[in-house]
Write a protein that holds these residues in place. Sequence first.
Motif, PDB file in Angstrom:
ATOM      1  N   GLY A  40      28.609  32.709  -0.756  1.00  9.12           N
ATOM      2  CA  GLY A  40      29.750  33.607  -0.767  1.00  9.12           C
ATOM      3  C   GLY A  40      30.512  33.659  -2.066  1.00  9.12           C
ATOM      4  N   LYS A  41      30.019  32.948  -3.081  1.00 11.51           N
ATOM      5  CA  LYS A  41      30.713  32.918  -4.364  1.00 11.51           C
ATOM      6  C   LYS A  41      29.811  33.446  -5.468  1.00 11.51           C
ATOM      7  N   GLU A  42      30.417  33.809  -6.571  1.00  7.55           N
ATOM      8  CA  GLU A  42      29.654  34.269  -7.715  1.00  7.55           C
ATOM      9  C   GLU A  42      29.047  33.083  -8.472  1.00  7.55           C
ATOM     10  N   ARG A  43      28.030  33.403  -9.267  1.00  7.17           N
ATOM     11  CA  ARG A  43      27.415  32.374 -10.090  1.00  7.17           C
ATOM     12  C   ARG A  43      28.433  31.884 -11.110  1.00  7.17           C
ATOM     13  N   GLU A  44      28.528  30.574 -11.228  1.00  9.68           N
ATOM     14  CA  GLU A  44      29.565  29.942 -12.022  1.00  9.68           C
ATOM     15  C   GLU A  44      28.963  29.141 -13.168  1.00  9.68           C
ATOM     16  N   PHE A  45      29.511  29.330 -14.349  1.00  6.88           N
ATOM     17  CA  PHE A  45      29.107  28.541 -15.511  1.00  6.88           C
ATOM     18  C   PHE A  45      29.440  27.078 -15.296  1.00  6.88           C
ATOM     19  N   ILE A  46      28.504  26.199 -15.658  1.00  3.53           N
ATOM     20  CA  ILE A  46      28.722  24.751 -15.582  1.00  3.53           C
ATOM     21  C   ILE A  46      28.700  24.143 -16.970  1.00  3.53           C
ATOM     22  N   ALA A  47      27.639  24.396 -17.714  1.00  6.52           N
ATOM     23  CA  ALA A  47      27.490  23.789 -19.030  1.00  6.52           C
ATOM     24  C   ALA A  47      26.496  24.602 -19.838  1.00  6.52           C
ATOM     25  N   THR A  48      26.696  24.591 -21.133  1.00  5.77           N
ATOM     26  CA  THR A  48      25.747  25.224 -22.041  1.00  5.77           C
ATOM     27  C   THR A  48      25.431  24.281 -23.186  1.00  5.77           C
ATOM     28  N   ILE A  49      24.277  24.505 -23.781  1.00  2.00           N
ATOM     29  CA  ILE A  49      23.876  23.726 -24.935  1.00  2.00           C
ATOM     30  C   ILE A  49      23.210  24.659 -25.928  1.00  2.00           C
ATOM     31  N   SER A  50      23.549  24.486 -27.192  1.00  2.00           N
ATOM     32  CA  SER A  50      22.988  25.343 -28.225  1.00  2.00           C
ATOM     33  C   SER A  50      21.508  25.020 -28.430  1.00  2.00           C
ATOM     34  N   SER A  51      20.841  25.873 -29.182  1.00  2.00           N
ATOM     35  CA  SER A  51      19.400  25.703 -29.379  1.00  2.00           C
ATOM     36  C   SER A  51      19.062  24.381 -30.068  1.00  2.00           C
ATOM     37  N   SER A  52      19.939  23.929 -30.939  1.00  3.08           N
ATOM     38  CA  SER A  52      19.695  22.662 -31.639  1.00  3.08           C
ATOM     39  C   SER A  52      20.165  21.458 -30.838  1.00  3.08           C
ATOM     40  N   GLY A  53      21.002  21.715 -29.856  1.00  2.00           N
ATOM     41  CA  GLY A  53      21.583  20.622 -29.073  1.00  2.00           C
ATOM     42  C   GLY A  53      22.867  20.073 -29.658  1.00  2.00           C
ATOM     43  N   SER A  54      23.292  20.646 -30.762  1.00  2.00           N
ATOM     44  CA  SER A  54      24.462  20.092 -31.442  1.00  2.00           C
ATOM     45  C   SER A  54      25.782  20.534 -30.824  1.00  2.00           C
ATOM     46  N   ASN A  55      25.759  21.614 -30.085  1.00  2.00           N
ATOM     47  CA  ASN A  55      26.991  22.123 -29.467  1.00  2.00           C
ATOM     48  C   ASN A  55      26.827  22.225 -27.962  1.00  2.00           C
ATOM     49  N   THR A  56      27.805  21.728 -27.252  1.00  2.00           N
ATOM     50  CA  THR A  56      27.816  21.818 -25.797  1.00  2.00           C
ATOM     51  C   THR A  56      29.173  22.335 -25.332  1.00  2.00           C
ATOM     52  N   ASN A  57      29.168  22.853 -24.137  1.00  2.00           N
ATOM     53  CA  ASN A  57      30.394  23.382 -23.551  1.00  2.00           C
ATOM     54  C   ASN A  57      30.333  23.139 -22.053  1.00  2.00           C
ATOM     55  N   TYR A  58      31.471  22.798 -21.449  1.00  2.00           N
ATOM     56  CA  TYR A  58      31.489  22.444 -20.031  1.00  2.00           C
ATOM     57  C   TYR A  58      32.624  23.141 -19.294  1.00  2.00           C
ATOM     58  N   LEU A  59      32.356  23.415 -18.031  1.00  2.00           N
ATOM     59  CA  LEU A  59      33.413  23.818 -17.117  1.00  2.00           C
ATOM     60  C   LEU A  59      34.400  22.668 -17.025  1.00  2.00           C
ATOM     61  N   GLU A  60      35.666  22.993 -17.023  1.00  2.00           N
ATOM     62  CA  GLU A  60      36.702  21.960 -17.064  1.00  2.00           C
ATOM     63  C   GLU A  60      36.542  20.945 -15.935  1.00  2.00           C
ATOM     64  N   SER A  61      36.192  21.407 -14.760  1.00  2.00           N
ATOM     65  CA  SER A  61      36.146  20.506 -13.604  1.00  2.00           C
ATOM     66  C   SER A  61      34.967  19.541 -13.620  1.00  2.00           C
ATOM     67  N   VAL A  62      34.019  19.736 -14.533  1.00  2.61           N
ATOM     68  CA  VAL A  62      32.878  18.817 -14.596  1.00  2.61           C
ATOM     69  C   VAL A  62      32.900  17.963 -15.855  1.00  2.61           C
ATOM     70  N   LYS A  63      33.846  18.217 -16.740  1.00  2.00           N
ATOM     71  CA  LYS A  63      33.941  17.418 -17.965  1.00  2.00           C
ATOM     72  C   LYS A  63      34.132  15.946 -17.616  1.00  2.00           C
ATOM     73  N   GLY A  64      33.380  15.112 -18.314  1.00  2.00           N
ATOM     74  CA  GLY A  64      33.453  13.685 -18.054  1.00  2.00           C
ATOM     75  C   GLY A  64      32.556  13.218 -16.934  1.00  2.00           C
ATOM     76  N   ARG A  65      32.045  14.149 -16.132  1.00  2.00           N
ATOM     77  CA  ARG A  65      31.128  13.794 -15.037  1.00  2.00           C
ATOM     78  C   ARG A  65      29.714  14.292 -15.300  1.00  2.00           C
ATOM     79  N   PHE A  66      29.596  15.463 -15.888  1.00  2.00           N
ATOM     80  CA  PHE A  66      28.289  16.069 -16.144  1.00  2.00           C
ATOM     81  C   PHE A  66      27.980  16.020 -17.643  1.00  2.00           C
TER      82      PHE A  66
END
Length: 121
Positions: A40-66
């Motif tokens: 019942g919910k839309e697809r939600e971003f969790i985490a991304t990683i750049s092609s080199s692996g040098s940059n990552t980004n996380y959903l606030e609620s998973v930071k520190g856990r994922f």
Amino acid sequence: VQLQAFGGGLVQAGDFLRLSCAASGRIRGYAIGWFRQAPGKEREFIATISSSGSNTNYLESVKGRFTISRDNAKNTVYLQMNSLKPEDTAVYYCGARYTGAVISSTEYDYWGQGTQVTVSS
């Protein structure tokens, strides 16, 4: 490139899982994102990683856990999920994009079939 996500399962709150996103071809050059979709919910971003692996980004609620990581030699991207909560229950998908990593699922060109993660309280 074809993607296959696996590693989901049924766990208890506080447990951990490691999801894998395996590509049929070389993923070097592709940004990878992990997303999830609960009923019942839309697809939600969790985490991304750049092609080199040098940059990552996380959903606030998973930071520190994922933690998202990648092994380009194995054409695989991982999502280590610790301290899982019932609200993490969803189908988890990985997507690939041949440019920079973004958080919008509509910007991804290739998708895996999804793997179910269920966290019981």
